[in-house]
Design a protein around this motif. Structure first.
Motif, PDB file in Angstrom:
ATOM      1  N   GLY A  68      29.290  15.755  58.695  1.00 24.11           N
ATOM      2  CA  GLY A  68      28.963  15.091  57.284  1.00 24.11           C
ATOM      3  C   GLY A  68      29.062  15.734  56.144  1.00 24.11           C
ATOM      4  N   PRO A  69      28.236  15.575  55.018  1.00 24.89           N
ATOM      5  CA  PRO A  69      28.411  15.974  53.735  1.00 24.89           C
ATOM      6  C   PRO A  69      28.327  17.506  53.622  1.00 24.89           C
ATOM      7  CG  PRO A  69      27.047  14.187  53.643  1.00 24.89           C
ATOM      8  CD  PRO A  69      27.237  14.391  55.188  1.00 24.89           C
ATOM      9  N   LEU A  70      27.538  18.197  54.428  1.00 21.01           N
ATOM     10  CA  LEU A  70      27.394  19.771  54.499  1.00 21.01           C
ATOM     11  C   LEU A  70      28.767  20.276  54.810  1.00 21.01           C
ATOM     12  CD1 LEU A  70      25.407  22.228  54.428  1.00 21.01           C
ATOM     13  CD2 LEU A  70      25.021  21.948  56.782  1.00 21.01           C
ATOM     14  N   GLY A  71      29.404  19.726  55.991  1.00 26.95           N
ATOM     15  CA  GLY A  71      30.641  20.167  56.531  1.00 26.95           C
ATOM     16  C   GLY A  71      31.924  20.071  55.213  1.00 26.95           C
ATOM     17  N   ILE A  72      31.542  19.071  54.398  1.00 29.37           N
ATOM     18  CA  ILE A  72      32.667  18.773  53.460  1.00 29.37           C
ATOM     19  C   ILE A  72      32.496  19.902  52.391  1.00 29.37           C
ATOM     20  CG2 ILE A  72      33.344  17.204  51.802  1.00 29.37           C
ATOM     21  CD1 ILE A  72      32.698  14.877  53.842  1.00 29.37           C
ATOM     22  N   HIS A  73      31.200  20.065  52.059  1.00 25.28           N
ATOM     23  CA  HIS A  73      30.951  21.009  50.785  1.00 25.28           C
ATOM     24  C   HIS A  73      30.994  22.492  51.126  1.00 25.28           C
ATOM     25  CE1 HIS A  73      29.815  17.492  48.053  1.00 25.28           C
ATOM     26  NE2 HIS A  73      28.968  17.118  48.905  1.00 25.28           N
ATOM     27  N   SER A  74      30.845  22.691  52.521  1.00 24.56           N
ATOM     28  CA  SER A  74      30.712  24.284  52.927  1.00 24.56           C
ATOM     29  C   SER A  74      31.241  24.327  54.216  1.00 24.56           C
ATOM     30  CB  SER A  74      29.262  24.600  52.728  1.00 24.56           C
ATOM     31  OG  SER A  74      28.858  24.487  51.468  1.00 24.56           O
ATOM     32  N   PRO A  75      32.651  24.217  54.381  1.00 24.87           N
ATOM     33  CA  PRO A  75      33.384  23.840  55.554  1.00 24.87           C
ATOM     34  C   PRO A  75      33.152  25.226  56.530  1.00 24.87           C
ATOM     35  CG  PRO A  75      34.922  24.120  53.968  1.00 24.87           C
ATOM     36  CD  PRO A  75      33.652  23.929  53.261  1.00 24.87           C
ATOM     37  N   ASN A  76      33.027  26.280  55.824  1.00 27.94           N
ATOM     38  CA  ASN A  76      32.913  27.683  56.608  1.00 27.94           C
ATOM     39  C   ASN A  76      31.634  28.308  56.929  1.00 27.94           C
ATOM     40  OD1 ASN A  76      35.790  27.858  56.541  1.00 27.94           O
ATOM     41  ND2 ASN A  76      35.719  28.638  54.204  1.00 27.94           N
ATOM     42  N   LEU A  77      30.467  27.270  56.845  1.00 31.20           N
ATOM     43  CA  LEU A  77      29.140  27.889  57.004  1.00 31.20           C
ATOM     44  C   LEU A  77      29.052  28.098  58.592  1.00 31.20           C
ATOM     45  CD1 LEU A  77      26.661  25.484  55.274  1.00 31.20           C
ATOM     46  CD2 LEU A  77      26.940  27.898  54.748  1.00 31.20           C
ATOM     47  N   ASP A  78      28.283  29.260  58.755  1.00 28.61           N
ATOM     48  CA  ASP A  78      27.972  29.543  60.248  1.00 28.61           C
ATOM     49  C   ASP A  78      26.786  28.546  60.898  1.00 28.61           C
ATOM     50  OD1 ASP A  78      25.403  31.418  60.196  1.00 28.61           O
ATOM     51  OD2 ASP A  78      26.516  31.638  58.387  1.00 28.61           O
ATOM     52  N   PRO A  79      26.752  28.549  62.038  1.00 29.71           N
ATOM     53  CA  PRO A  79      25.800  27.604  62.639  1.00 29.71           C
ATOM     54  C   PRO A  79      24.242  27.987  62.090  1.00 29.71           C
ATOM     55  CG  PRO A  79      27.281  28.021  64.312  1.00 29.71           C
ATOM     56  CD  PRO A  79      27.670  29.234  63.154  1.00 29.71           C
TER      57      PRO A  79
END
Length: 240
Positions: A68-79
């Motif tokens: 969703g939007p989180l992955g688009i804005h911050s694609p390298n976030l750890d779980p």
């Protein structure tokens, strides 16, 4: 013989060959069933969830969030960061924060353990040869900026602390910041970091971490006033 009479004869002669060709399976590549692929993906998800200390349903929620939007804005976030940011309750937020602190502690310990082994190997193999910093990064006092992660201890109402942290960030240093006297209040650290201008992207990427001191400053036994920038060398904390 006329053309319209020849074509049926040719097609009739080729019919057995065409039938064989159509019925012969393509060889050379393994055939993987959809069930096998599903089982393989499920096993991979289970292993990755276990590596992060998560349950399968938590890992599934992380995967969903990153689509969703989180992955688009911050694609390298750890779980753990992703789940913590999108926590639905305070209890969930504390849970993921604790998991992340534990994971970060293990990572730092592994890094420092390897650094000690590296320093010992250098001293053993080249005891008289001075090491050269090839990164091209220097501190204001002329010394080299260590390639290992630093620990930075600060406190509120301390202009030198703010100046030192701004300097380290501008030099591209990676460090764990510990606020002494934070009273375990997250808002106190966040407000301080915002005032100093710590880049939120660097915090999300774990290049800089924000932590409560929790007595750590006293436990390492380093003398002097704050701010303090330290690193561990051969089991001892040295002030830079």
């Amino acid at each position: 013989m006329k053309l319209r009479m020849v074509l049926p004869l040719i097609l009739a002669a080729l019919a057995p060959t065409l039938a064989i060709a159509q019925s012969t399976p393509v060889t050379g590549a393994p055939i993987v069933s959809s069930q096998e692929r599903t089982n393989t993906n499920a096993a991979l998800d289970e292993r990755q969830a276990r590596d992060w200390g998560l349950q399968p349903d938590e890992w599934a929620r992380y995967r969903q969030l990153m689509q969703g939007p989180l992955g688009i804005h911050s694609p390298n976030l750890d779980p753990l960061t992703a789940l913590g940011i999108e926590a639905r309750t305070d209890e969930e937020r504390r849970h993921y924060a604790e998991l992340q602190v534990q994971a970060e502690a293990r990572r730092v310990e592994k890094t420092l353990t390897y650094q000690r082994a590296y320093d010992a190997a250098w001293q053993r193999l080249y005891p008289t040869l001075q090491r050269v910093d090839l990164t091209g990064t220097t501190l204001a006092n002329g010394g080299s900026l260590p390639s290992v992660r630093l620990a930075v201890f600060v406190k509120e109402s301390c202009p030198p602390c703010e100046q030192r942290v701004r300097q380290l960030q501008s030099e591209g240093a990676t460090f764990d910041l510990y606020m002494v006297g934070s009273r375990q209040e997250d808002a106190r650290i966040r407000q301080w970091a915002t005032r100093v201008g710590i880049d939120p992207d660097k915090v999300r990427e774990r290049a800089i971490t924000l932590n409560h001191d929790g007595g750590r400053w006293l436990s390492i036994g380093v003398q002097g006033d704050l701010p303090a920038v330290v690193r561990e060398v051969n089991g001892q904390w040295l002030r830079l």
